[in-house]
Design a protein around this motif. Structure first.
Motif, mmCIF file in Angstrom:
data_model
loop_
_atom_site.group_PDB
_atom_site.id
_atom_site.type_symbol
_atom_site.label_atom_id
_atom_site.label_comp_id
_atom_site.label_asym_id
_atom_site.label_seq_id
_atom_site.Cartn_x
_atom_site.Cartn_y
_atom_site.Cartn_z
ATOM 1 N N LEU A 17 35.856 34.115 54.674
ATOM 2 C CA LEU A 17 35.110 35.099 53.903
ATOM 3 C C LEU A 17 35.864 35.500 52.639
ATOM 4 C CD1 LEU A 17 34.260 37.508 56.858
ATOM 5 C CD2 LEU A 17 32.833 35.646 55.987
ATOM 6 N N MET A 18 35.181 36.277 51.814
ATOM 7 C CA MET A 18 35.773 36.916 50.646
ATOM 8 C C MET A 18 35.005 38.207 50.380
ATOM 9 S SD MET A 18 34.177 34.728 47.476
ATOM 10 C CE MET A 18 34.753 35.881 46.255
ATOM 11 N N PHE A 19 35.646 39.127 49.678
ATOM 12 C CA PHE A 19 35.003 40.381 49.275
ATOM 13 C C PHE A 19 35.011 40.476 47.764
ATOM 14 C CE2 PHE A 19 36.203 41.487 53.571
ATOM 15 C CZ PHE A 19 35.127 42.232 54.006
ATOM 16 N N HIS A 20 33.983 41.175 47.251
ATOM 17 C CA HIS A 20 33.942 41.484 45.827
ATOM 18 C C HIS A 20 33.393 42.892 45.661
ATOM 19 C CE1 HIS A 20 32.750 41.485 41.598
ATOM 20 N NE2 HIS A 20 33.760 40.646 41.463
ATOM 21 N N TYR B 56 31.039 37.892 51.359
ATOM 22 C CA TYR B 56 30.375 36.601 51.182
ATOM 23 C C TYR B 56 31.149 35.511 51.922
ATOM 24 C CZ TYR B 56 28.411 38.930 47.036
ATOM 25 O OH TYR B 56 27.788 39.795 46.176
ATOM 26 N N PRO B 57 30.478 34.399 52.226
ATOM 27 C CA PRO B 57 31.247 33.227 52.663
ATOM 28 C C PRO B 57 32.187 32.853 51.519
ATOM 29 C CG PRO B 57 28.912 32.898 53.107
ATOM 30 C CD PRO B 57 29.025 34.139 52.255
ATOM 31 N N ARG B 58 33.416 32.510 51.845
ATOM 32 C CA ARG B 58 34.404 32.205 50.805
ATOM 33 C C ARG B 58 33.903 31.076 49.915
ATOM 34 N NH1 ARG B 58 40.545 31.853 52.360
ATOM 35 N NH2 ARG B 58 39.907 33.820 53.282
ATOM 36 N N GLY B 59 33.974 31.298 48.617
ATOM 37 C CA GLY B 59 33.571 30.306 47.635
ATOM 38 C C GLY B 59 32.118 30.409 47.210
ATOM 39 N N PHE C 232 30.671 33.152 46.066
ATOM 40 C CA PHE C 232 30.584 34.061 44.937
ATOM 41 C C PHE C 232 31.603 33.569 43.922
ATOM 42 C CE2 PHE C 232 31.762 37.688 42.383
ATOM 43 C CZ PHE C 232 30.547 38.310 42.141
ATOM 44 N N LEU C 233 31.152 33.264 42.735
ATOM 45 C CA LEU C 233 32.015 32.704 41.710
ATOM 46 C C LEU C 233 32.814 33.818 41.048
ATOM 47 C CD1 LEU C 233 32.803 30.103 40.253
ATOM 48 C CD2 LEU C 233 30.928 30.525 38.670
ATOM 49 N N VAL C 234 34.145 33.759 41.178
ATOM 50 C CA VAL C 234 35.006 34.725 40.497
ATOM 51 C C VAL C 234 35.569 34.074 39.247
ATOM 52 C CG1 VAL C 234 35.590 36.049 42.563
ATOM 53 C CG2 VAL C 234 37.002 34.106 41.929
ATOM 54 N N GLY C 235 35.901 34.900 38.284
ATOM 55 C CA GLY C 235 36.410 34.359 37.022
ATOM 56 C C GLY C 235 37.395 35.307 36.371
ATOM 57 N N THR D 157 41.677 37.733 54.089
ATOM 58 C CA THR D 157 40.423 37.575 53.356
ATOM 59 C C THR D 157 40.609 38.159 51.966
ATOM 60 O OG1 THR D 157 39.174 37.735 55.418
ATOM 61 C CG2 THR D 157 37.961 38.150 53.382
ATOM 62 N N PRO D 158 40.462 37.346 50.918
ATOM 63 C CA PRO D 158 40.676 37.865 49.559
ATOM 64 C C PRO D 158 39.665 38.948 49.190
ATOM 65 C CG PRO D 158 39.888 35.590 49.491
ATOM 66 C CD PRO D 158 40.089 35.939 50.927
ATOM 67 N N PHE D 159 40.172 39.945 48.461
ATOM 68 C CA PHE D 159 39.350 41.064 48.010
ATOM 69 C C PHE D 159 39.474 41.144 46.495
ATOM 70 C CE2 PHE D 159 37.916 45.226 47.051
ATOM 71 C CZ PHE D 159 37.133 45.661 48.111
ATOM 72 N N TYR D 160 38.383 40.855 45.808
ATOM 73 C CA TYR D 160 38.329 40.875 44.348
ATOM 74 C C TYR D 160 37.602 42.129 43.877
ATOM 75 C CZ TYR D 160 39.527 35.913 44.513
ATOM 76 O OH TYR D 160 40.159 34.712 44.731
ATOM 77 N N ILE D 161 37.938 42.532 42.667
ATOM 78 C CA ILE D 161 37.262 43.662 42.041
ATOM 79 C C ILE D 161 37.028 43.290 40.577
ATOM 80 C CG2 ILE D 161 39.457 44.816 41.518
ATOM 81 C CD1 ILE D 161 38.029 47.507 42.081
#
Length: 128
Positions: free
Chosen positions: A31-34, A48-51, A53-56, A68-72
């Motif tokens: 998983l991943m978080f945003h 989301y399932p990891r990958g 959600f496109l992060v940039g 589980t990575p957590f992006y903001i």
């Protein structure tokens, strides 16, 4: 002798959140978080399932919870960079695209403002 402050975690999770993450991983895989900070669903942490959600460049990796990575989003990070985010779970419906929705619970962010020495440690580490 001067004391050094450990670099504080910028995101962590309650036991309830970690249990839900483990259950979702068992069903969905990695998983991943945003956290976007937008209106409506965007104001909640989204899982989301990891990958999927496109992060940039406009996103910051705040840390990991239960591996589980957590992006903001960067604008949200600038607003919250002096605050520790605490991922929790409460009853209710989550965001329409977030994986916990069918579980009858939703992820929620709680927070606390870092102490001055924690802010200094984050600055010294280049984290804020």
């Amino acid at each position: 002798m001067a004391t050094t402050t450990e670099i504080p975690l910028q995101v962590l999770a309650t036991n309830a959140a970690i249990e839900l993450i483990k259950a979702l991983k068992a069903k969905q895989g990695e998983l991943m978080f945003h956290q976007s900070g937008g209106c409506c669903d965007g104001s909640s942490p989204m899982c989301y399932p990891r990958g999927e959600f496109l992060v940039g460049d406009s996103d910051v990796l705040l840390g990991e919870v239960d591996e589980t990575p957590f992006y903001i989003s960067r604008p949200q990070f600038e607003y919250w960079k002096h605050t520790q985010l605490i991922l929790d779970v409460v009853p209710g419906r989550g965001g329409m695209f977030s994986l916990e929705g069918p579980e009858g619970v939703r992820f929620l962010i709680r927070s606390r403002v870092f102490r001055e020495e924690e802010i200094e440690a984050l600055r010294a580490a280049g984290r804020i």
